[in-house]
Design a protein around this motif. Sequence first.
Motif, short mmCIF file in Angstrom:
data_model
loop_
_atom_site.label_atom_id
_atom_site.label_comp_id
_atom_site.label_asym_id
_atom_site.label_seq_id
_atom_site.Cartn_x
_atom_site.Cartn_y
_atom_site.Cartn_z
N VAL A 16 20.77 2.60 1.39
CA VAL A 16 19.44 3.17 1.16
C VAL A 16 18.49 2.49 2.13
CG1 VAL A 16 17.56 3.47 -0.50
CG2 VAL A 16 19.92 3.51 -1.30
N ASN A 17 17.71 3.28 2.83
CA ASN A 17 16.71 2.73 3.74
C ASN A 17 15.36 2.66 3.03
OD1 ASN A 17 18.45 2.54 5.99
ND2 ASN A 17 18.25 4.74 6.30
N PHE A 18 14.69 1.52 3.19
CA PHE A 18 13.37 1.32 2.60
C PHE A 18 12.34 1.13 3.70
CE2 PHE A 18 16.15 -0.09 -0.82
CZ PHE A 18 15.56 0.48 -1.94
N SER A 19 11.16 1.62 3.46
CA SER A 19 10.02 1.38 4.34
C SER A 19 8.85 0.95 3.47
CB SER A 19 9.67 2.65 5.12
OG SER A 19 8.51 2.45 5.88
N THR A 24 0.81 -1.22 0.00
CA THR A 24 0.00 0.00 0.00
C THR A 24 0.84 1.26 0.00
OG1 THR A 24 -0.16 -0.08 2.42
CG2 THR A 24 -1.93 -1.13 1.15
N GLY A 25 2.12 1.13 0.23
CA GLY A 25 2.99 2.30 0.20
C GLY A 25 4.43 1.89 0.40
N SER A 26 5.33 2.69 -0.15
CA SER A 26 6.75 2.43 0.05
C SER A 26 7.51 3.75 -0.04
CB SER A 26 7.29 1.44 -0.99
OG SER A 26 7.18 1.97 -2.28
N VAL A 27 8.58 3.83 0.73
CA VAL A 27 9.42 5.03 0.77
C VAL A 27 10.86 4.58 0.80
CG1 VAL A 27 10.01 7.09 2.10
CG2 VAL A 27 7.65 6.29 2.06
N GLN A 28 11.71 5.28 0.08
CA GLN A 28 13.15 5.01 0.16
C GLN A 28 13.86 6.31 0.51
OE1 GLN A 28 13.28 3.54 -3.90
NE2 GLN A 28 14.87 5.07 -4.37
N SER A 29 14.97 6.18 1.24
CA SER A 29 15.65 7.37 1.75
C SER A 29 16.40 8.14 0.67
CB SER A 29 16.61 6.99 2.88
OG SER A 29 17.62 6.10 2.40
N LEU A 30 16.83 7.47 -0.38
CA LEU A 30 17.57 8.13 -1.48
C LEU A 30 17.06 7.64 -2.82
CD1 LEU A 30 21.19 7.66 -0.08
CD2 LEU A 30 19.87 9.78 -0.05
N ALA A 31 17.05 8.55 -3.80
CA ALA A 31 16.66 8.14 -5.15
C ALA A 31 17.82 7.47 -5.86
CB ALA A 31 16.19 9.35 -5.95
N GLU A 32 19.05 7.86 -5.53
CA GLU A 32 20.25 7.27 -6.11
C GLU A 32 21.28 7.07 -5.01
OE1 GLU A 32 21.87 9.49 -9.35
OE2 GLU A 32 19.91 9.78 -10.28
N VAL A 33 22.13 6.09 -5.19
CA VAL A 33 23.18 5.83 -4.21
C VAL A 33 24.42 5.33 -4.95
CG1 VAL A 33 22.48 3.46 -3.75
CG2 VAL A 33 23.71 4.74 -2.00
N GLU A 34 25.57 5.70 -4.45
CA GLU A 34 26.82 5.23 -5.05
C GLU A 34 27.14 3.83 -4.52
OE1 GLU A 34 30.05 7.88 -5.25
OE2 GLU A 34 28.79 9.65 -5.44
#
Length: 116
Positions: free
Chosen positions: A93-96, A78-88
Motif C-alpha cells: 500500500v502506498n501512502f502519501s 493536513t492530508g493523507s492518501v493511501q493507494s488501497l483501502a484493503e490489502v492482502e
Amino acid sequence: MTASDADGDVLTYAWTSNCLDGALRAWRARSQVLFCGRRGRYELRLVVTVSDGRGGSTTGQTTLPVGKPTAIEAPTITGSVQSLAEVEAGGNVNFSVDATDPQSGALTFRGCRPRV
C-alpha cells in the motif's frame, strides 16, 4: 557589532535598549553587558551609535529573544492518501502524507511495517 574608521579616528559608542529597568555597564564601551530584570518572553532591542569625534557617525541595531521559548507546537497532518483501502498479506500500500510545522521547521517522515 563591529565598526571601523577609515581615518583611524578613535571611535566612541553610545548604547540604548528597550529594557527600561536594565543597566548597561560602561555605556560608551565597544562591548556591552546588559543586566535586565524584566521577566517574561520579549524581544530585547539594542541600538548603538558609533561616532568618530569629527562629525562622522553611524547607528546599528540588533534584536535578541529573551526568556524561555514559547511552547513548541507539534506538526499537523493536513492530508493523507493511501493507494488501497484493503490489502492482502504480502501486498503493498502506498501512502502519501502532507503536513505543516507551526515553527516552519523541516519535517521528516518515517513509516513502519505492520506486524502480520
